[in-house]
Design an enzyme around this catalytic site. Structure first.
Site, PDB file in Angstrom:
ATOM      1  CE  LYS A  46      -3.519   2.267   2.778  1.00  0.00           C
ATOM      2  NZ  LYS A  46      -4.434   2.202   3.903  1.00  0.00           N
ATOM      3  CD  GLU A  90       9.040  -6.006   7.356  1.00  0.00           C
ATOM      4  OE1 GLU A  90       8.905  -4.855   6.869  1.00  0.00           O
ATOM      5  OE2 GLU A  90       8.604  -6.331   8.471  1.00  0.00           O
ATOM      6  N   GLY A 141      -4.981  -1.791   4.880  1.00  0.00           N
ATOM      7  CA  GLY A 141      -4.192  -2.928   4.392  1.00  0.00           C
ATOM      8  C   GLY A 141      -4.862  -4.271   4.645  1.00  0.00           C
ATOM      9  NE  ARG A 142      -6.573  -3.754  10.750  1.00  0.00           N
ATOM     10  CZ  ARG A 142      -5.930  -2.593  10.860  1.00  0.00           C
ATOM     11  NH1 ARG A 142      -4.789  -2.405  10.242  1.00  0.00           N
ATOM     12  NH2 ARG A 142      -6.420  -1.614  11.603  1.00  0.00           N
ATOM     13  CD  GLU A 150      -2.034  -4.287  11.431  1.00  0.00           C
ATOM     14  OE1 GLU A 150      -0.853  -4.657  11.572  1.00  0.00           O
ATOM     15  OE2 GLU A 150      -2.531  -4.091  10.313  1.00  0.00           O
ATOM     16  CG  HIS A 157      -4.139 -35.766  16.489  1.00  0.00           C
ATOM     17  ND1 HIS A 157      -4.354 -37.007  17.042  1.00  0.00           N
ATOM     18  CD2 HIS A 157      -5.123 -35.572  15.579  1.00  0.00           C
ATOM     19  CE1 HIS A 157      -5.409 -37.566  16.459  1.00  0.00           C
ATOM     20  NE2 HIS A 157      -5.896 -36.709  15.568  1.00  0.00           N
ATOM     21  CE  LYS A 188       5.584  -1.082  10.174  1.00  0.00           C
ATOM     22  NZ  LYS A 188       4.605  -0.398   9.335  1.00  0.00           N
TER      23      LYS A 188
HETATM   24  O1  F6P Z   1       3.075  -2.984   9.830  1.00  0.00           O
HETATM   25  C1  F6P Z   1       1.713  -3.107   9.676  1.00  0.00           C
HETATM   26  C2  F6P Z   1       1.263  -2.778   8.285  1.00  0.00           C
HETATM   27  O2  F6P Z   1       1.235  -1.401   8.118  1.00  0.00           O
HETATM   28  C3  F6P Z   1      -0.081  -3.401   8.002  1.00  0.00           C
HETATM   29  O3  F6P Z   1      -1.129  -2.662   8.481  1.00  0.00           O
HETATM   30  C4  F6P Z   1      -0.033  -3.554   6.538  1.00  0.00           C
HETATM   31  O4  F6P Z   1      -0.996  -4.459   6.085  1.00  0.00           O
HETATM   32  C5  F6P Z   1       1.382  -4.038   6.339  1.00  0.00           C
HETATM   33  O5  F6P Z   1       2.124  -3.318   7.299  1.00  0.00           O
HETATM   34  C6  F6P Z   1       1.965  -3.850   4.970  1.00  0.00           C
HETATM   35  O6  F6P Z   1       1.956  -2.511   4.576  1.00  0.00           O
HETATM   36  P1  F6P Z   1       2.147  -2.104   3.073  1.00  0.00           P
HETATM   37  O7  F6P Z   1       1.064  -2.706   2.271  1.00  0.00           O
HETATM   38  O8  F6P Z   1       2.131  -0.609   3.059  1.00  0.00           O
HETATM   39  O9  F6P Z   1       3.491  -2.641   2.620  1.00  0.00           O
END
Ligand code: F6P
Length: 535
Positions: free
Chosen positions: A199, A205, A257-258, A343, A374, A503
């Site tokens: 987003k 990452e 995002g979620r 979240e 199990h 972060k």
């Molecule tokens: O760190 C949390 C977050 O901001 C989430 O809310 C989001 O889904 C995820 O990181 C990834 O963010 P982006 O889509 O901006 O890479």
């Protein structure tokens, strides 16, 4: 404790000893009266301690909390995400044909439809071999994203495996190089499409993995960027990354995002199952939206799912909830729901900044049945803490020749909820041990180990078959549950400030780990760990 909770707390104190089995004995119609239907989907919450009075008080709670008014505000495009000044409009991504939804006086729907049409055009071009890599037809798609840019589409891609007729789709999320290394290991760069899904297009990452993928692509492909697509709200950043705007699919900041898998973040899923099945997924979500908006609170599945959650967590005090899909293809659902629920509703202050007067949302965890049986069901049945369980099961599987296994699956699912409720008394356990020939103190001790306290609450969501439509219904159902719980808790379900501090500290630790900076100012533990890890 504010007044709105008081009546429920007081009632719960008087009804704490309620036995679920007694509720069934007193009311032969309990199973029907304590369940909700959404088309062919059935949500059974009769195996809980909720009785008529508790349910009436919970519905009052939803009313006084303004669920109906806030629902109208969300669907109407009002900026209910107050701390970020944003509307919350994932529902626009699946809104009916012809709908118009205004944000700041501007109808967002034409853009939503245009982007979806572009996605479908691109997905079809990839699926039909009109968009090719240097080595010809695309055989593999790698979606690089994390959190909401990964969990939803990854969960759905697995859930809808019987509908895959496009290229293979892989998901890479973890910054651990092992994830991208192992994913790319078997792939041919010349026939691979990489989708960078972020987003913000700044997530560390995702950008680290995208850079690695680009270097990998460059080993064999002359113009690696030509085999990259992007999904983001940050058009200028995707352009700076060198991705052709033709393969960039944007969305607006009013999609959290979620909550974003319904739009461009679902591109990899759309490529896997095709635009028509993706539309069926949207139709399922839309169906649940319409039910959520139109049905009275007491018959509204999303509302009742939320109220069961409030009953168990805030009223009965059960801090965790297990999500137990008896559906192997939903094995990523618990992880998806962890982000969606934790979240969203894992907050400590109310919208106005004051401290919450109750606990925030529960810890959500789980694994598919029967595997979990199990592993951790021991604690669920005999541990000292009560874990409300949410079972999910399809009436029909996708493997007609394995119907006998589906029957076993169903039997196990129903048996677990029955066992949790029924339990096994000391007398029953004694009789079992006596039959085995035990006597005296030995019998007594062995019997005590075999007692199940029972009266452990569970709900069961039954759906006809795990189709794209059904999956859409299930995901929208859970989204609305989070919304209703968030409204009742009076918090903002749509920001996530709690992820920021870690972060920031990770960024600050990079030069320390590289040895460019010392550990001054770090606490003793962190400094010692840095020294150890630097070797
Ligand atoms: O760190 C949390 C977050 O901001 C989430 O809310 C989001 O889904 C995820 O990181 C990834 O963010 P982006 O889509 O901006 O890479």
């Amino acid at each position: 404790m504010s007044d709105k909770w008081q009546a429920l707390k007081t009632y719960h104190a008087t009804a704490e000893a309620t036995r679920i089995l007694d509720l069934f004995a007193a009311d032969p119609a309990r199973a029907q009266r304590f369940s909700a239907r959404a088309g062919e989907m059935l949500f059974d919450y009769s195996k809980t301690t909720m009785d008529d009075r508790a349910r009436a008080l919970l519905i009052d709670l939803a009313r006084v909390s303004g669920v109906a008014e806030k629902r109208a505000a969300m669907f109407g495009g009002e900026k209910i995400n107050a701390t970020e000044g944003r509307a919350v409009l994932h529902v626009a991504l699946r809104a009916p044909e012809g709908a118009s939804i205004l944000v700041d006086g501007h109808d967002v729907m034409p853009e939503v439809r245009a982007t979806r049409a572009r996605m479908a055009g691109f997905a079809n071009a990839v699926r039909e071999g009109r968009f090719v890599g240097q080595g010809g037809r695309i055989t593999d798609v790698v979606n690089i994203g994390i959190g909401g840019s990964d969990l939803g589409p990854a969960m759905a891609t697995l859930a809808l495996a019987p509908y895959h007729d496009g290229p293979r789709v892989h998901y890479v999320s973890n910054v651990d190089g092992a994830h991208i290394h192992d994913t790319l290991a078997g792939l041919n760069p010349e026939t691979t499409l990489v989708i960078v899904a972020s987003k913000t297009f700044t997530t560390v990452e995702t950008m680290a993995n995208a850079d690695t993928a680009r270097r990998w692509m460059a080993t064999r492909v002359k113009t690696p960027a030509s085999q990259f697509a992007a999904v983001s709200t940050a058009g200028e950043k995707t352009a700076a990354y060198g991705i052709d705007p033709e393969r960039v699919f944007g969305f607006e900041d009013w999609v959290g995002g979620r909550y974003s898998m319904w739009g461009p973040i679902g591109l990899a899923l759309m490529i896997a199952i095709g635009p028509a099945q993706f539309d069926a997924f949207l139709a399922g979500g839309r169906d649940m939206d319409e039910r959520f908006v139109n049905e009275p609170l007491e018959q509204n599945m999303s509302v009742m799912l939320a109220l069961v959650g409030i009953w168990h967590n805030q009223i009965c005090g059960h801090a965790t909830r297990a999500v137990l899909p008896y559906d192997q293809r939903l094995s990523r659902l618990p992880a998806f729901l962890q982000q969606l629920e934790m979240e969203s509703n894992g907050k400590r202050v109310a919208i106005d900044g004051s401290d919450l007067t109750t606990h925030s949302g529960p810890v959500v965890w789980g694994e598919p049945g029967t595997n979990g049986q199990h592993a951790f069901y021991q604690l669920i049945h005999q541990g000292t803490r009560v874990v409300p369980c949410e079972f999910l099961i399809a009436r029909e599987g996708h493997e007609p020749d394995l119907g006998h296994q589906h029957l076993l699956l169903v039997a196990n699912c129903l048996a677990q909820s029955e066992a949790l409720m029924r339990g096994r008394s000391l007398e029953e356990a004694r009789a079992i041990m006596a039959q085995k020939g035990a006597t005296g103190a030995e019998l007594e001790c062995q019997a005590r180990h075999r007692v199940f306290p029972g009266n452990r609450p569970s709900t069961t969501l039954v759906y006809p078959k795990l189709t794209p439509f059904t999956l859409g219904q299930i995901i929208a159902l859970y989204e609305h549950r989070v919304f209703v719980e968030g409204v009742i808790l009076d918090l903002n379900s749509y920001d996530q400030w709690g992820v920021e501090l870690g972060k920031e500290l990770a960024l600050a630790l990079q030069p320390v780990l590289e040895g460019r900076q010392g550990t001054d100012g770090k606490d003793g533990s962190t400094a010692a760990l840095v020294r150890y890890l630097r070797g």
